[in-house]
Design a protein around this motif. Structure first.
Motif, PDB file in Angstrom:
ATOM      1  N   HIS A  84      33.421  36.531  27.202  1.00 62.90           N
ATOM      2  CA  HIS A  84      34.791  36.660  27.133  1.00 62.90           C
ATOM      3  C   HIS A  84      35.397  37.312  28.202  1.00 62.90           C
ATOM      4  N   ILE A 143      37.894  35.720  31.290  1.00 64.82           N
ATOM      5  CA  ILE A 143      39.078  36.454  31.720  1.00 64.82           C
ATOM      6  C   ILE A 143      39.371  36.735  33.033  1.00 64.82           C
ATOM      7  N   ARG A 144      38.103  37.168  33.656  1.00 61.06           N
ATOM      8  CA  ARG A 144      38.195  37.588  35.006  1.00 61.06           C
ATOM      9  C   ARG A 144      38.376  36.290  35.812  1.00 61.06           C
ATOM     10  N   LEU A 193      47.266  34.307  35.594  1.00 61.76           N
ATOM     11  CA  LEU A 193      48.048  35.270  34.637  1.00 61.76           C
ATOM     12  C   LEU A 193      49.261  36.160  35.511  1.00 61.76           C
ATOM     13  N   LEU A 202      38.558  44.323  35.359  1.00 62.87           N
ATOM     14  CA  LEU A 202      39.477  43.194  35.266  1.00 62.87           C
ATOM     15  C   LEU A 202      40.648  43.401  36.094  1.00 62.87           C
ATOM     16  N   SER A 239      42.668  41.506  25.556  1.00 59.55           N
ATOM     17  CA  SER A 239      43.918  40.721  25.698  1.00 59.55           C
ATOM     18  C   SER A 239      44.414  41.257  27.078  1.00 59.55           C
ATOM     19  N   VAL A 240      44.697  40.366  27.933  1.00 57.45           N
ATOM     20  CA  VAL A 240      45.336  40.804  29.244  1.00 57.45           C
ATOM     21  C   VAL A 240      46.662  39.975  29.334  1.00 57.45           C
ATOM     22  N   ALA A 271      45.918  36.090  28.687  1.00 57.79           N
ATOM     23  CA  ALA A 271      44.437  35.723  28.293  1.00 57.79           C
ATOM     24  C   ALA A 271      43.960  36.697  27.351  1.00 57.79           C
ATOM     25  N   GLU A 272      43.408  35.990  26.146  1.00 62.73           N
ATOM     26  CA  GLU A 272      42.840  37.156  25.359  1.00 62.73           C
ATOM     27  C   GLU A 272      41.489  36.491  24.364  1.00 62.73           C
ATOM     28  N   SER A 273      40.525  37.259  24.000  1.00 63.14           N
ATOM     29  CA  SER A 273      39.670  36.639  23.338  1.00 63.14           C
ATOM     30  C   SER A 273      39.968  36.359  22.016  1.00 63.14           C
ATOM     31  N   VAL A 285      38.100  32.306  24.761  1.00 62.39           N
ATOM     32  CA  VAL A 285      39.419  32.866  25.375  1.00 62.39           C
ATOM     33  C   VAL A 285      40.779  31.926  25.195  1.00 62.39           C
ATOM     34  N   VAL A 326      44.242  30.955  26.493  1.00 58.29           N
ATOM     35  CA  VAL A 326      44.992  30.990  27.589  1.00 58.29           C
ATOM     36  C   VAL A 326      46.436  30.489  27.327  1.00 58.29           C
TER      37      VAL A 326
END
Length: 364
Positions: A124, A128-129, A137, A186, A239-240, A247-249, A260, A262
């Motif tokens: 995950h 996100i990366r 993002l 990240l 969570s970002v 974007a979050e798992s 993830v 998005v």
């Protein structure tokens, strides 16, 4: 590559992975004779010794440090000074002075220091990366990360209340690298300041929340310890939130927990309406075979360690980010002790230069 292993609890698992990625485990160490005896069948041909100092007399290319949480840095320094590549479990150090000594040892050594932070390479986190690097993002403003265990009160007390176990010695903020290392990787940031809070003042050692201001100006909220209600007993969730999207798992049990979600807001999409999708990571393979999802991070760490030793590739998590993540826990303990006062995180030498170097190498 000839490899040694220190610590045969977690270390025996890592020794298995060393062999799976093509590293030869020639010597291993543990103070407990029962653990050494149990390791004989799984490490055929390896010399098993009681004291880690005995490994210094062996011809080694690398060493994996899986001894107690708060005892890694002195061993790492000793092996680096012998020109032996180091892969160290967390924490990297127990205070700023030890962190400075570790960085100095890595800088002067002909060998490398790698942090065995497998959560940086979990499926995950990798997804996100990619979203961040693709610019999906926007500028990251808030990042949240959990590392939680759902255990009974009796089991928790038996673990953190046992003075013979390292968990009984460390502060409740110390074991934070499974949240902070992914945050730093990240965001390509450094921790600047931390404020720590006990989740429950009636049981302050069980779980903590930390608010960490990052060098980019973003805020990170991390939660770790023992809390109920997560789908699995060892839970990682990230969570970002950026200026354009989230974007979050996925909070789910089993396979979906590595996926993830998005969400891009409508104003940020060409079609003018919100877009939401769930992304599934591509499986990691080793020798043509898929690796179990929960083991992907460990496999990636060991494979990267071999590449660092054999081909001079940069460490997956080098020494300065390792020290920085560890020192958040140290500063967090100071914050807790002082009534959740904000506390600056010590700045390691040349941290910004290291950020630039990681960006150029594509490892951030």
């Amino acid at each position: 590559m000839r490899t040694g292993v220190v610590g045969l609890r977690r270390g025996l698992h890592l020794a298995d992975w060393c062999r799976k990625v093509g590293l030869e485990v020639v010597v291993a160490c543990d103070r407990d004779p029962e653990r050494r005896a149990a390791a004989r069948a799984r490490l055929p041909g390896a010399v098993l010794v009681e004291r880690w100092q005995e490994l210094l007399g062996h011809r080694l290319d690398g060493v994996v440090l899986a001894n107690d949480f708060d005892e890694h840095a002195p061993l790492a320094i000793a092996f680096l000074d012998r020109g032996v590549h180091v892969l160290s479990e967390s924490a990297a150090c127990v205070d700023a002075a030890e962190g400075e000594r570790l960085i100095a040892a890595a800088d002067r050594s002909s060998a490398t220091y790698s942090f065995a932070e497998n959560y940086v390479a979990h499926p995950h986190v990798r997804l996100i990366r990619r979203a961040i690097e693709a610019g999906e993002l926007g500028r990251v403003s808030l990042i949240e990360a959990d590392y939680l265990h759902g255990m009974s009160p009796a089991d928790v007390t038996g673990l953190i209340g046992d003075p013979a176990h390292w968990r009984g010695r460390i502060t409740p903020t110390a074991y934070c690298t499974h949240t902070l290392s992914p945050v730093l990787a990240l965001t390509d940031a450094w921790p600047v300041e931390v404020t720590a809070f006990p989740v429950d003042e009636a049981d302050p050692r069980a779980a903590v929340v930390m608010a960490v201001r990052l060098s980019t100006g973003a805020l990170a909220l991390t939660r770790h310890g023992f809390l109920q209600g997560e789908p699995d007993s060892h839970w990682s969730w990230i969570s970002v939130r950026g200026t354009k999207a989230l974007a979050e798992s996925v909070r789910a049990a089993g396979e979906r927990s590595w996926s993830v979600r998005v969400r891009t807001e409508g104003w940020a999409t060409p079609e003018g309406h919100a877009r939401e999708e769930e992304r599934t990571p591509v499986p990691l393979t080793l020798a043509g075979e898929p690796v179990a999802r929960e083991a992907e991070g460990t496999a990636a760490v060991l494979r990267a360690f071999r590449a660092t030793m054999e081909r001079g590739e940069p460490p997956l998590v080098p020494v300065r980010p390792a020290v920085a993540a560890s020192l958040v826990g140290v500063a967090g303990a100071e914050s807790l002790a002082d009534g959740s006062r904000p506390v600056p995180v010590p700045v390691m030498a040349n941290s910004r230069r290291e950020t630039d170097r990681r960006r150029r190498r594509g490892t951030s």
